[in-house]
Design an enzyme around this catalytic site. Structure first.
Site, PDB file in Angstrom:
ATOM      1  N   PRO A  23       0.823  -1.216   0.000  1.00  0.00           N
ATOM      2  CG  PRO A  23      -0.040  -1.101   2.154  1.00  0.00           C
ATOM      3  CD  PRO A  23       0.682  -2.009   1.230  1.00  0.00           C
ATOM      4  CD  GLN A 100      -2.545  -0.361   4.895  1.00  0.00           C
ATOM      5  OE1 GLN A 100      -2.373   0.800   4.558  1.00  0.00           O
ATOM      6  NE2 GLN A 100      -1.571  -1.126   5.364  1.00  0.00           N
ATOM      7  CE1 TYR A 175      -1.265   6.857  10.041  1.00  0.00           C
ATOM      8  CE2 TYR A 175      -0.040   4.964   9.240  1.00  0.00           C
ATOM      9  CZ  TYR A 175      -0.353   6.306   9.166  1.00  0.00           C
ATOM     10  OH  TYR A 175       0.246   7.096   8.222  1.00  0.00           O
ATOM     11  NE  ARG A 223       2.684  -3.274   5.222  1.00  0.00           N
ATOM     12  CZ  ARG A 223       3.384  -2.482   4.438  1.00  0.00           C
ATOM     13  NH1 ARG A 223       3.068  -1.221   4.307  1.00  0.00           N
ATOM     14  NH2 ARG A 223       4.405  -2.954   3.744  1.00  0.00           N
ATOM     15  N   GLY A 318       7.811  -1.628  -3.170  1.00  0.00           N
ATOM     16  CA  GLY A 318       7.068  -0.374  -3.201  1.00  0.00           C
ATOM     17  C   GLY A 318       7.674   0.663  -4.126  1.00  0.00           C
ATOM     18  NE  ARG A 319      10.458   3.719  -0.444  1.00  0.00           N
ATOM     19  CZ  ARG A 319      10.988   3.916   0.751  1.00  0.00           C
ATOM     20  NH1 ARG A 319      11.182   5.143   1.193  1.00  0.00           N
ATOM     21  NH2 ARG A 319      11.346   2.902   1.522  1.00  0.00           N
TER      22      ARG A 319
HETATM   23  C1  LIG Z   1       4.613   7.585  -0.470  1.00  0.00           C
HETATM   24  C2  LIG Z   1       4.396   6.373   0.410  1.00  0.00           C
HETATM   25  C3  LIG Z   1       3.119   6.087   0.852  1.00  0.00           C
HETATM   26  C4  LIG Z   1       2.910   4.962   1.691  1.00  0.00           C
HETATM   27  N1  LIG Z   1       1.634   4.669   2.093  1.00  0.00           N
HETATM   28  C5  LIG Z   1       1.413   3.566   2.858  1.00  0.00           C
HETATM   29  C6  LIG Z   1       0.107   3.184   3.217  1.00  0.00           C
HETATM   30  O1  LIG Z   1      -0.902   3.794   2.821  1.00  0.00           O
HETATM   31  N2  LIG Z   1      -0.024   2.089   4.030  1.00  0.00           N
HETATM   32  C7  LIG Z   1       1.054   1.351   4.459  1.00  0.00           C
HETATM   33  O2  LIG Z   1       0.889   0.384   5.184  1.00  0.00           O
HETATM   34  N3  LIG Z   1       2.303   1.679   4.067  1.00  0.00           N
HETATM   35  C8  LIG Z   1       2.503   2.739   3.283  1.00  0.00           C
HETATM   36  N4  LIG Z   1       3.771   3.018   2.846  1.00  0.00           N
HETATM   37  C9  LIG Z   1       4.871   2.059   3.137  1.00  0.00           C
HETATM   38  C10 LIG Z   1       5.044   1.074   1.953  1.00  0.00           C
HETATM   39  O3  LIG Z   1       3.948   0.191   1.872  1.00  0.00           O
HETATM   40  C11 LIG Z   1       6.332   0.235   2.114  1.00  0.00           C
HETATM   41  O4  LIG Z   1       6.243  -0.523   3.290  1.00  0.00           O
HETATM   42  C12 LIG Z   1       7.573   1.109   2.169  1.00  0.00           C
HETATM   43  O5  LIG Z   1       7.592   2.036   1.107  1.00  0.00           O
HETATM   44  C13 LIG Z   1       8.858   0.271   2.165  1.00  0.00           C
HETATM   45  O6  LIG Z   1       8.935  -0.483   0.975  1.00  0.00           O
HETATM   46  P1  LIG Z   1       9.871  -0.017  -0.267  1.00  0.00           P
HETATM   47  O7  LIG Z   1      11.256   0.228   0.295  1.00  0.00           O
HETATM   48  O8  LIG Z   1       9.811  -1.172  -1.216  1.00  0.00           O
HETATM   49  O9  LIG Z   1       9.287   1.239  -0.815  1.00  0.00           O
HETATM   50  C14 LIG Z   1       4.001   4.142   2.053  1.00  0.00           C
HETATM   51  C15 LIG Z   1       5.278   4.440   1.580  1.00  0.00           C
HETATM   52  C16 LIG Z   1       5.493   5.540   0.776  1.00  0.00           C
HETATM   53  C17 LIG Z   1       6.896   5.828   0.277  1.00  0.00           C
END
Ligand SMILES: Cc1cc2nc3c(=O)[nH]c(=O)nc-3n(C[C@H](O)[C@H](O)[C@H](O)COP(=O)(O)O)c2cc1C
Length: 334
Positions: A23, A100, A175, A223, A318-319
């Protein structure tokens, strides 16, 4: 790369491979929490990315459970037809998608939400360690706590009615459900504070209510923020042992999927696959519940290593995927 592209079935839903889009809040909703054209545009590339499962950004279960003003809401039936359009992107592409569901408690990130003097509620009247808003939350009464599973189940049932395969309950990143799990924000002396059994009580009540509401075909994931500090740091607050206890309990109540991340430490770390040491430990307690490890996974080699070592059953990207929506197709060609 075969293991990465091995299918997995969860509650009758077939994931074509082990890669999950985690997410990620897009901040594209209207101020009333409805998805917009920008929301649909944001998700369109994901539907063609080749991932096995998409988990859509956190949607607030109640207007007073928002962390941001432009956060999607699942708090009323009016959202259904708009959410139906968004869900249709994924079902049309044959990609299983979960939404989510979240309540922010005292983790308010947009001061605009506080304009009319409203104060957020939390397990205890303690300033949120991560929030930049200068506010002291109000302690939830037992009567108010009893309403939280109801808000989650109603939101979850809307998600399924809109056409998603299921929901993910957000109990990470500080949260509300994470605030109950963490001794940093939970100093209650009733049945919801103290031992990990008590701090996790609300999470299990939410899971039970949601599971019952969404029906047998819907996937219910959680999560879980595994600890308040990153691997390698001095443990403070909620520990990995707490998360192991929660995972073991979930394995006995038939949870469909455990998605691992951090709690008060958030989701960011250093280097690559920073939560992997925790994921392995907590997975050992999770029995047959499939698990996802996310955080700093950017290459196919790293993703495959985690699966081969048995740190997790699925990897969240994610990113890296956001930056390059063609990434998974490239991994397939390796
Ligand atoms: C811009 C952004 C928004 C995110 N929004 C959520 C979210 O809505 N819910 C959540 O559980 N994690 C959220 N995350 C965390 C991501 O799901 C993920 O765990 C995190 O980016 C680490 O993974 P990555 O290194 O592959 O990006 C967000 C992360 C980013 C960068």
């Amino acid at each position: 790369m075969t293991l990465l592209f091995e299918p997995l079935e969860i509650r009758g839903h077939r994931l074509r491979n082990r890669i999950v889009a985690p997410p990620m809040a897009s901040l594209t909703s209207t101020k009333t929490g409805l998805p917009t054209v920008d929301t649909l545009d944001n998700y369109r590339p994901l539907t063609e990315s080749g991932v096995g499962l998409a988990i859509l950004e956190h949607h607030a279960v109640h207007a007073e459970g928002r962390t941001r003003l432009r956060q999607l809401l699942l708090d009323r039936d009016e959202v259904l037809s708009y959410q139906g359009d968004l869900a249709g992107l994924f079902s049309g592409a044959g990609l299983p998608a979960l939404v989510q569901v979240n309540h922010a408690g005292s983790y308010v990130e947009d001061d605009d939400l506080l304009d009319d003097g409203w104060l957020p509620k939390a397990p205890s009247p303690i300033r949120h360690p991560r929030s930049t808003a200068l506010i002291m939350p109000v302690k939830l009464t037992l009567e108010e706590i009893a309403l939280i599973p109801v808000a989650f189940l109603e939101a979850a049932s809307r998600a399924v009615r809109a056409g998603y395969c299921g929901v993910e309950i957000h109990a990470a990143h500080g949260y509300l459900l994470g605030q109950f799990l963490s001794p940093m924000t939970n100093r209650r002396s009733d049945n919801y504070g103290g031992s990990i059994k008590n701090r996790a009580r609300l999470l299990f009540e939410v899971h039970e209510a949601v599971r019952e509401a969404v029906g047998d075909e819907a996937v219910v994931a959680v999560r879980l923020g595994m600890a308040d500090t990153l691997p390698g740091a001095e443990p403070v607050g909620q520990t990995v042992d707490d998360a192991r206890w929660v995972a073991a309990e979930f394995s006995s109540v038939g949870l469909d999927l455990l998605d691992f991340s951090g709690n008060m430490c958030g989701y960011d770390g250093h280097g690559e696959a920073w939560f992997a040491p925790y994921c392995r430990t907590v997975k050992d307690s999770a029995g047959d519940v499939p698990t996802i490890c996310t955080g700093g996974i950017r290459s196919a080699e790293t993703a495959l290593r985690l699966l081969e070592r048995g740190d997790c059953d699925l990897v969240g990207v994610g990113r890296a995927l956001k930056r390059d929506p063609g990434l998974i197709h490239k991994w397939k060609d390796l």
